[in-house]
Design a protein around this motif. Structure first.
Motif, PDB file in Angstrom:
ATOM      1  N   ILE A   1       0.885  -1.164   0.000  1.00  0.00           N
ATOM      2  CA  ILE A   1       0.000   0.000   0.000  1.00  0.00           C
ATOM      3  C   ILE A   1       0.926   1.217   0.000  1.00  0.00           C
ATOM      4  O   ILE A   1       1.515   1.557   1.027  1.00  0.00           O
ATOM      5  CB  ILE A   1      -0.942   0.006   1.217  1.00  0.00           C
ATOM      6  N   ALA A   2       1.077   1.826  -1.165  1.00  0.00           N
ATOM      7  CA  ALA A   2       2.036   2.918  -1.336  1.00  0.00           C
ATOM      8  C   ALA A   2       1.559   4.181  -0.625  1.00  0.00           C
ATOM      9  O   ALA A   2       0.383   4.523  -0.657  1.00  0.00           O
ATOM     10  CB  ALA A   2       2.245   3.203  -2.813  1.00  0.00           C
ATOM     11  N   ALA A   3       2.514   4.846   0.026  1.00  0.00           N
ATOM     12  CA  ALA A   3       2.268   6.118   0.701  1.00  0.00           C
ATOM     13  C   ALA A   3       3.282   7.132   0.189  1.00  0.00           C
ATOM     14  O   ALA A   3       4.275   6.767  -0.446  1.00  0.00           O
ATOM     15  CB  ALA A   3       2.414   5.946   2.213  1.00  0.00           C
ATOM     16  N   SER A   4       3.054   8.396   0.483  1.00  0.00           N
ATOM     17  CA  SER A   4       3.975   9.433   0.037  1.00  0.00           C
ATOM     18  C   SER A   4       5.330   9.335   0.732  1.00  0.00           C
ATOM     19  O   SER A   4       6.329   9.822   0.216  1.00  0.00           O
ATOM     20  CB  SER A   4       3.367  10.817   0.281  1.00  0.00           C
ATOM     21  N   ASN A   5       5.367   8.687   1.905  1.00  0.00           N
ATOM     22  CA  ASN A   5       6.632   8.558   2.640  1.00  0.00           C
ATOM     23  C   ASN A   5       6.942   7.099   2.999  1.00  0.00           C
ATOM     24  O   ASN A   5       7.584   6.827   4.000  1.00  0.00           O
ATOM     25  CB  ASN A   5       6.633   9.434   3.895  1.00  0.00           C
ATOM     26  N   GLY A   6       6.484   6.177   2.163  1.00  0.00           N
ATOM     27  CA  GLY A   6       6.798   4.786   2.420  1.00  0.00           C
ATOM     28  C   GLY A   6       5.768   3.825   1.855  1.00  0.00           C
ATOM     29  O   GLY A   6       5.076   4.127   0.885  1.00  0.00           O
ATOM     30  N   VAL A   7       5.682   2.679   2.517  1.00  0.00           N
ATOM     31  CA  VAL A   7       4.754   1.628   2.101  1.00  0.00           C
ATOM     32  C   VAL A   7       4.208   0.941   3.349  1.00  0.00           C
ATOM     33  O   VAL A   7       4.904   0.839   4.362  1.00  0.00           O
ATOM     34  CB  VAL A   7       5.444   0.619   1.151  1.00  0.00           C
ATOM     35  N   VAL A   8       2.963   0.462   3.257  1.00  0.00           N
ATOM     36  CA  VAL A   8       2.307  -0.217   4.376  1.00  0.00           C
ATOM     37  C   VAL A   8       1.983  -1.642   3.951  1.00  0.00           C
ATOM     38  O   VAL A   8       1.489  -1.873   2.844  1.00  0.00           O
ATOM     39  CB  VAL A   8       1.010   0.522   4.787  1.00  0.00           C
ATOM     40  N   HIS A   9       2.279  -2.589   4.849  1.00  0.00           N
ATOM     41  CA  HIS A   9       1.905  -3.990   4.672  1.00  0.00           C
ATOM     42  C   HIS A   9       1.009  -4.345   5.861  1.00  0.00           C
ATOM     43  O   HIS A   9       1.370  -4.071   7.008  1.00  0.00           O
ATOM     44  CB  HIS A   9       3.129  -4.906   4.674  1.00  0.00           C
ATOM     45  N   VAL A  10      -0.141  -4.935   5.613  1.00  0.00           N
ATOM     46  CA  VAL A  10      -1.110  -5.264   6.659  1.00  0.00           C
ATOM     47  C   VAL A  10      -0.801  -6.652   7.227  1.00  0.00           C
ATOM     48  O   VAL A  10      -0.625  -7.613   6.474  1.00  0.00           O
ATOM     49  CB  VAL A  10      -2.545  -5.237   6.102  1.00  0.00           C
ATOM     50  N   ILE A  11      -0.747  -6.741   8.563  1.00  0.00           N
ATOM     51  CA  ILE A  11      -0.445  -8.023   9.241  1.00  0.00           C
ATOM     52  C   ILE A  11      -1.553  -8.363  10.230  1.00  0.00           C
ATOM     53  O   ILE A  11      -2.302  -7.486  10.674  1.00  0.00           O
ATOM     54  CB  ILE A  11       0.924  -7.987   9.936  1.00  0.00           C
ATOM     55  N   ASP A  12      -1.624  -9.645  10.597  1.00  0.00           N
ATOM     56  CA  ASP A  12      -2.708 -10.093  11.466  1.00  0.00           C
ATOM     57  C   ASP A  12      -2.279 -10.341  12.922  1.00  0.00           C
ATOM     58  O   ASP A  12      -3.047 -10.892  13.696  1.00  0.00           O
ATOM     59  CB  ASP A  12      -3.379 -11.339  10.896  1.00  0.00           C
ATOM     60  N   ARG A  13      -1.081  -9.926  13.295  1.00  0.00           N
ATOM     61  CA  ARG A  13      -0.623 -10.035  14.681  1.00  0.00           C
ATOM     62  C   ARG A  13       0.232  -8.821  15.024  1.00  0.00           C
ATOM     63  O   ARG A  13       0.881  -8.260  14.160  1.00  0.00           O
ATOM     64  CB  ARG A  13       0.220 -11.296  14.913  1.00  0.00           C
ATOM     65  N   VAL A  14       0.223  -8.475  16.289  1.00  0.00           N
ATOM     66  CA  VAL A  14       1.102  -7.416  16.768  1.00  0.00           C
ATOM     67  C   VAL A  14       2.477  -8.034  16.986  1.00  0.00           C
ATOM     68  O   VAL A  14       2.608  -9.060  17.648  1.00  0.00           O
ATOM     69  CB  VAL A  14       0.576  -6.793  18.081  1.00  0.00           C
ATOM     70  N   LEU A  15       3.496  -7.430  16.423  1.00  0.00           N
ATOM     71  CA  LEU A  15       4.864  -7.916  16.565  1.00  0.00           C
ATOM     72  C   LEU A  15       5.410  -7.518  17.925  1.00  0.00           C
ATOM     73  O   LEU A  15       5.194  -6.401  18.386  1.00  0.00           O
ATOM     74  CB  LEU A  15       5.730  -7.330  15.458  1.00  0.00           C
TER      75      LEU A  15
END
Length: 184
Positions: free
Chosen positions: A167-181
């Motif tokens: 998921i492209a952003a103006s200052n990076g990229v987002v990847h959706v995950i199903d657990r809190v790291l």
């Protein structure tokens, strides 16, 4: 013990995210993921605005605000890679650790460490096609491992699933995950 459990959970989530990223991220299987509420193109939004635009990230946004990280993560000159846990991931982490949301959000040092374990700040954002097996140094200074199978593994051996990538952003990229790291 609760801090160790949280750290362990975070590390696992990051591990799974990396693995999924290595597999060029599978299309989102979670039909509950809602479309962004903004009409603004996502590529013109920063990583914080992308999270704010999706109701399934409301707990992540609350956590970022509670840790006073929204300003830093809005930096237009950064190149962030964000592994963004869903609301269900936060609920699961709280259940696993026995902490309440209020307890976690009130512990700013712990919350900041957990959230920074979901961030890579590099010379460029890391898209799924660029992920290779090996160790990644997270913003928290903890290591996340990408396995040969394309999964993310935290320092405690936990893995997580990546629900959506790139998921492209103006200052990076987002990847959706199903657990809190969870870092160590």
């Amino acid at each position: 013990m609760k801090i160790m459990k949280i750290a362990t959970l975070g590390a696992l989530a990051i591990s799974l995210a990396g693995l999924s990223a290595c597999n060029n991220m599978m299309p989102a299987k979670n039909t509950a993921m809602k479309a962004p509420m903004h009409s603004q193109s996502m590529a013109t939004m920063n990583v914080v605005q992308i999270a704010q635009s999706n109701p399934d990230f409301s707990l992540l946004v609350e956590a970022v605000v509670a840790a006073d990280l929204a300003g830093a993560l809005s930096n237009p000159n950064a190149h962030y890679t964000i592994f963004a846990p869903t609301n269900a991931a936060f609920v699961q982490a709280l259940q696993e650790t026995g902490m309440t949301k209020a307890q976690l959000f009130a512990n700013k040092p712990l919350l900041t460490k957990i959230l920074s374990y979901h961030v890579i700040n590099g010379a460029a954002p890391v898209y799924a096609k660029d992920v290779k097996p090996g160790n990644i140094m997270m913003l928290s200074k903890d290591t996340l491992m990408v396995t040969a199978q394309g999964k993310l593994m935290d320092e405690s051996g936990r893995t997580t699933n990546i629900l959506k990538t790139d998921i492209a952003a103006s200052n990076g990229v987002v990847h959706v995950i199903d657990r809190v790291l969870m870092p160590k």
